[in-house]
Write a protein that holds these residues in place. Structure first.
Motif, PDB file in Angstrom:
ATOM      1  N   ARG A 192     -39.509 -28.886  -2.756  1.00 20.33           N
ATOM      2  CA  ARG A 192     -40.459 -28.548  -3.807  1.00 20.33           C
ATOM      3  C   ARG A 192     -40.932 -29.801  -4.546  1.00 20.33           C
ATOM      4  NH1 ARG A 192     -41.734 -23.960  -2.295  1.00 20.33           N
ATOM      5  NH2 ARG A 192     -43.512 -25.333  -2.147  1.00 20.33           N
ATOM      6  N   ALA A 193     -40.003 -30.739  -4.780  1.00 20.15           N
ATOM      7  CA  ALA A 193     -40.339 -31.935  -5.546  1.00 20.15           C
ATOM      8  C   ALA A 193     -41.087 -32.968  -4.703  1.00 20.15           C
ATOM      9  CB  ALA A 193     -39.076 -32.556  -6.129  1.00 20.15           C
ATOM     10  N   ALA A 194     -40.616 -33.197  -3.473  1.00 20.79           N
ATOM     11  CA  ALA A 194     -41.194 -34.253  -2.639  1.00 20.79           C
ATOM     12  C   ALA A 194     -42.423 -33.798  -1.875  1.00 20.79           C
ATOM     13  CB  ALA A 194     -40.131 -34.762  -1.655  1.00 20.79           C
ATOM     14  N   HIS A 195     -42.551 -32.506  -1.622  1.00 23.34           N
ATOM     15  CA  HIS A 195     -43.676 -31.981  -0.831  1.00 23.34           C
ATOM     16  C   HIS A 195     -44.248 -30.748  -1.530  1.00 23.34           C
ATOM     17  CE1 HIS A 195     -42.233 -34.659   2.367  1.00 23.34           C
ATOM     18  NE2 HIS A 195     -41.012 -34.177   2.121  1.00 23.34           N
ATOM     19  N   PRO A 196     -44.770 -30.927  -2.721  1.00 26.70           N
ATOM     20  CA  PRO A 196     -45.194 -29.764  -3.514  1.00 26.70           C
ATOM     21  C   PRO A 196     -46.345 -28.976  -2.890  1.00 26.70           C
ATOM     22  CG  PRO A 196     -45.952 -31.805  -4.515  1.00 26.70           C
ATOM     23  CD  PRO A 196     -45.004 -32.198  -3.426  1.00 26.70           C
ATOM     24  N   ASP A 197     -47.106 -29.585  -1.999  1.00 29.96           N
ATOM     25  CA  ASP A 197     -48.240 -28.887  -1.402  1.00 29.96           C
ATOM     26  C   ASP A 197     -47.876 -28.128  -0.127  1.00 29.96           C
ATOM     27  OD1 ASP A 197     -49.930 -29.849  -3.388  1.00 29.96           O
ATOM     28  OD2 ASP A 197     -50.326 -31.705  -2.283  1.00 29.96           O
ATOM     29  N   VAL A 198     -46.636 -28.253   0.323  1.00 33.07           N
ATOM     30  CA  VAL A 198     -46.195 -27.556   1.530  1.00 33.07           C
ATOM     31  C   VAL A 198     -45.758 -26.140   1.162  1.00 33.07           C
ATOM     32  CG1 VAL A 198     -44.448 -27.493   3.357  1.00 33.07           C
ATOM     33  CG2 VAL A 198     -45.539 -29.662   2.728  1.00 33.07           C
ATOM     34  N   THR A 199     -46.244 -25.163   1.890  1.00 34.52           N
ATOM     35  CA  THR A 199     -45.818 -23.777   1.713  1.00 34.52           C
ATOM     36  C   THR A 199     -44.511 -23.568   2.473  1.00 34.52           C
ATOM     37  OG1 THR A 199     -48.092 -22.987   1.488  1.00 34.52           O
ATOM     38  CG2 THR A 199     -46.423 -21.360   2.116  1.00 34.52           C
ATOM     39  N   VAL A 200     -43.515 -23.001   1.806  1.00 33.61           N
ATOM     40  CA  VAL A 200     -42.204 -22.784   2.413  1.00 33.61           C
ATOM     41  C   VAL A 200     -41.961 -21.287   2.554  1.00 33.61           C
ATOM     42  CG1 VAL A 200     -39.714 -23.163   2.202  1.00 33.61           C
ATOM     43  CG2 VAL A 200     -41.326 -24.926   1.421  1.00 33.61           C
ATOM     44  N   GLU A 201     -41.610 -20.876   3.761  1.00 35.88           N
ATOM     45  CA  GLU A 201     -41.247 -19.477   4.035  1.00 35.88           C
ATOM     46  C   GLU A 201     -39.750 -19.392   4.260  1.00 35.88           C
ATOM     47  OE1 GLU A 201     -41.792 -16.059   7.521  1.00 35.88           O
ATOM     48  OE2 GLU A 201     -43.271 -17.670   7.345  1.00 35.88           O
ATOM     49  N   GLY A 202     -39.091 -18.441   3.605  1.00 37.07           N
ATOM     50  CA  GLY A 202     -37.670 -18.221   3.782  1.00 37.07           C
ATOM     51  C   GLY A 202     -37.411 -17.106   4.782  1.00 37.07           C
ATOM     52  N   CYS A 203     -36.479 -17.361   5.707  1.00 35.59           N
ATOM     53  CA  CYS A 203     -36.173 -16.371   6.750  1.00 35.59           C
ATOM     54  C   CYS A 203     -34.727 -16.560   7.160  1.00 35.59           C
ATOM     55  CB  CYS A 203     -37.108 -16.584   7.941  1.00 35.59           C
ATOM     56  SG  CYS A 203     -36.736 -15.571   9.396  1.00 35.59           S
ATOM     57  N   ALA A 204     -34.049 -15.479   7.480  1.00 33.25           N
ATOM     58  CA  ALA A 204     -32.700 -15.553   8.046  1.00 33.25           C
ATOM     59  C   ALA A 204     -32.558 -14.399   9.030  1.00 33.25           C
ATOM     60  CB  ALA A 204     -31.630 -15.491   6.964  1.00 33.25           C
ATOM     61  N   GLY A 205     -33.055 -14.619  10.257  1.00 36.01           N
ATOM     62  CA  GLY A 205     -33.051 -13.538  11.236  1.00 36.01           C
ATOM     63  C   GLY A 205     -33.778 -12.324  10.704  1.00 36.01           C
ATOM     64  N   GLY A 206     -34.850 -12.565   9.953  1.00 35.42           N
ATOM     65  CA  GLY A 206     -35.519 -11.511   9.203  1.00 35.42           C
ATOM     66  C   GLY A 206     -35.143 -11.629   7.740  1.00 35.42           C
ATOM     67  N   GLY A 207     -34.670 -10.518   7.151  1.00 37.24           N
ATOM     68  CA  GLY A 207     -34.417 -10.477   5.712  1.00 37.24           C
ATOM     69  C   GLY A 207     -32.989 -10.744   5.311  1.00 37.24           C
ATOM     70  N   GLY A 208     -32.278 -11.631   6.025  1.00 38.70           N
ATOM     71  CA  GLY A 208     -30.864 -11.849   5.763  1.00 38.70           C
ATOM     72  C   GLY A 208     -30.552 -12.723   4.569  1.00 38.70           C
TER      73      GLY A 208
END
Length: 699
Positions: A483-499
């Protein structure tokens, strides 16, 4: 009448009042509900006459240790190693701030100071609760239970619990249970919240009609590791919920002078039932997003279901061209882009583009994708390592393992010990390299393997390690760095789906992936449960050709699009197999979505019915009330003629102004708010028409 010392925390619409017991031995809940609920005798007051239990076991206490509360559920179990367990504390002081409260209790014999902490979240109806434990003596303490908080629910005849259950590919199934006596518990020991339960619970009075908007109390734990919720129907009819982290090793050791801060428990209330409670959570998560909420969440194409591990530049560019043609704005290459990744047996840990897959160079491939007008994204699984990888050969000590015991493979991979600083530094350096060396603006972080042999040889006795908390801290450190070093990158969270979906993750990502199941009716059920707890702007949802796993009934391409448009729209189908008519229809739906996505992502959402109903949907109202978007879906049978006299199904809308008028430009129809509230929007379903997106303009 007993005189109590009291403190009241106020949110936008609610009041939460805590009072101190007359003998200063505990804090207890006086009232929780709409503003003014604290004025009058407490509805949770209890008889001081108790048989076979102590007064502390009967009181609606906010937090008490074993010792003071020995029978009906303690929130803290602590002691010195080799000594008897138990804490007997007294009240020390209170500090009240603007929207905050801190109540401190001490046990000078044991050497423990405990602070019960409260803080309101501005512009929401959410209160954070957590506990801070400080070792004040000369000997270390052993903490066997360290819950974040206990929540007393002012019900009269037992509690109706609503929670989210499931398994891989079937997450977020809304489940209900009436608890009148006994104990209910749920949680995870998989090192992540898991697929079986979400760290979220809603409680209503069991006597309330199921179709009525009975007041609802909600809790959500901000912790992406091991956790539990335990609801207990206690003597006298009280219902009390305890929640907190669960140490993998069974206990945590607290050294003299050290302080342990438990995860925050978010507590919410709505007088408008589960649907109203969902909007409280949605508003809270919009606040968690901060300025990132106002970024446009772009229409995504992900190549996984089209190509799997068979990734090469020409095939990916063919898909990217097709995606751009129908209006996608972002192209994500999923698993299979890096060296050694021809299947799921190799490559993890060696995060370098495969030169064989990109013979003209990876940057040339990325430039070709971006030349189509698409942003570019990559899938990564930075916590995992393949046994045949170069990383594992160089650093076999970086994985979780137990000396002289076999290493178990899950999905043909091992898990890195992210609690180690050197592993965190490697992951940070890897992601920095990918995001700076290449024009990557989207990162999908996956995790497909929970820890099994969770040990760290050479680091001392295993029972003195807090590996679960250290892994969580490492995971959050990496996300904070992104978030701090790459604020313009969109991050998606995933763990085998909704884990791994919780508020700590949601505060540091932009979207999350609720499930690997993208089949239409299966996904409808998943999204229905998900939207009870989480906001539309974080719900990534794809249109694919996947057949139903649990509900195999076919649905149209329109159904798949309208269902996916209820959150953040993505496409995952193999577009090369779609005919020109399907591509043209997809382009029309994507164009419509772009016109309304800001309403969907920032407006107020209301769930209309449920997947068990013949017609259900989601209503989204713009912040200024100027537009209402309704995603309507037919879940019933579509074969055969409608029953005589063949009237259309209707969805009753909510929250509209009765004397206002709402115009549907697509059909030319105009409705009064009263009509839409009383009769609803009409839908004439057929085998060729099983979904609609309606946009109503307030006149």
């Amino acid at each position: 009448m007993t005189s109590y010392r009291r403190w009241t925390l106020r949110t936008e619409h609610t009041a939460y009042t805590v009072r101190l017991a007359p003998d200063d031995t505990w804090a207890e809940l006086h009232a929780w509900g709409p503003h003014g609920v604290e004025e009058g005798p407490s509805a949770l007051d209890w008889s001081r006459r108790t048989h076979f239990i102590t007064p502390a076991d009967a009181a609606p206490v906010e937090y008490l240790p074993y010792g003071a509360r020995p029978f009906t559920g303690a929130d803290l179990v602590a002691g010195r190693p080799g000594h008897d367990r138990g804490v007997w504390w007294t009240f020390a002081d209170a500090h009240e701030g603007d929207g905050s409260l801190r109540l401190t209790f001490t046990d000078d014999v044991l050497g423990l100071r405990t602070a019960l902490c409260y803080a309101t979240v501005p512009d929401t109806d959410v209160i954070h609760r957590w506990t801070e434990l400080t070792c004040t003596g000369d000997e270390e303490l052993r903490l066997e239970r360290l819950d974040s908080a206990a929540v007393n629910i002012p019900v009269t005849t037992g509690a109706r619990l609503t929670y989210l259950t499931g398994q891989w590919s079937q997450e977020f199934q809304r489940t209900q249970l009436d608890l009148t006596r006994g104990t209910f518990t749920m949680g995870s020991r998989q090192g992540v919240p898991g697929h079986a339960y979400a760290p979220w619970l809603a409680v209503q009075d069991a006597a309330a009609p199921r179709d009525a908007p009975a007041p609802a109390y909600g809790m959500a734990l901000e912790w992406p590791g091991n956790w539990h919720f335990t609801a207990e129907a206690e003597p006298g009819g009280a219902v009390r919920v305890r929640a907190g982290r669960v140490p993998h090793e069974g206990a945590v050791h607290l050294a003299p002078g050290d302080t342990l801060v438990t995860p925050r428990l978010a507590c919410a209330f709505s007088a408008d039932g589960l649907d109203g409670l969902s909007r409280v959570w949605h508003r809270y998560e919009r606040r968690l997003a901060g300025d990132r909420l106002h970024r446009t969440r772009k229409v995504l194409y992900n190549s996984w279901e089209a190509t799997g591990f068979d990734v090469d530049a020409s095939g990916q560019l063919e898909l990217a061209k097709a995606a751009a043609d129908i209006g996608a704005e972002l192209f994500v290459v999923d698993d299979g882009w890096f060296t050694g990744r021809t299947d799921d047996t190799g490559g993890l840990g060696d995060w370098h583009p495969d030169p064989a897959a990109f013979p003209q160079g990876f940057d040339r491939f990325v430039d070709d994708v971006r030349a189509l007008g698409l942003d570019f994204g990559l899938w990564v699984e930075p916590e995992a390592v393949s046994p045949g990888s170069r990383l594992y050969a160089e650093h076999p000590d970086w994985v979780y393992r137990i000396d002289e015991r076999p290493a178990r493979l899950v999905r043909n991979q091992l898990l890195l010990d992210l609690g180690r600083t050197d592993v965190q530094d490697f992951v940070i350096a890897t992601l920095d390299r990918l995001l700076t060396d290449h024009a990557v603006s989207y990162l999908k972080w996956d995790m497909n393997r929970p820890p099994t042999e969770r040990g760290r040889p050479g680091a001392g006795p295993a029972d003195r390690l807090d590996l679960d908390a250290e892994h969580v801290a490492g995971y959050l450190r990496v996300l904070d760095h992104l978030r701090a070093a790459h604020p313009d990158v969109t991050v998606e969270g995933c763990a085998g789906g909704g884990g791994r979906i919780d508020h700590a993750t949601l505060a540091r990502t932009d979207v999350v992936w609720p499930s690997d199941n993208t089949a239409p009716l299966d996904r409808l059920s998943i999204q229905f449960g998900f939207l009870h707890a989480h906001a539309p702007h974080v719900m990534s949802s794809w249109v694919t050709d996947a057949p139903g796993v649990f509900d195999p009934r076919p649905r149209s391409l329109a159904f798949r699009f309208v269902n996916a448009m209820c959150g953040v729209l993505g496409i995952g189908a193999d577009l090369r197999t779609w005919n020109p008519e399907q591509r043209a229809e997809a382009a029309r739906w994507i164009a419509r979505y772009k016109e309304v996505r800001e309403v969907i992502h920032r407006g107020e959402a209301r769930l209309l019915g449920c997947p068990a109903d013949p017609t259900c949907g989601v209503q989204y109202d713009a912040e200024d009330g100027s537009r209402t978007v309704v995603a309507a879906l037919s879940t019933g049978r579509l074969d055969g003629a409608p029953l005589v006299p063949g009237r259309p199904d209707r969805l009753r809308l909510r929250g509209l102004t009765p004397d206002a008028h709402y115009h549907d430009a697509a059909t030319g129809a105009t409705y009064s708010g009263a009509h839409l509230l009383h009769y609803g929007l009409p839908f004439a379903w057929s085998a060729d028409h099983d979904a609609e997106l309606v946009v109503l303009i307030r006149q």
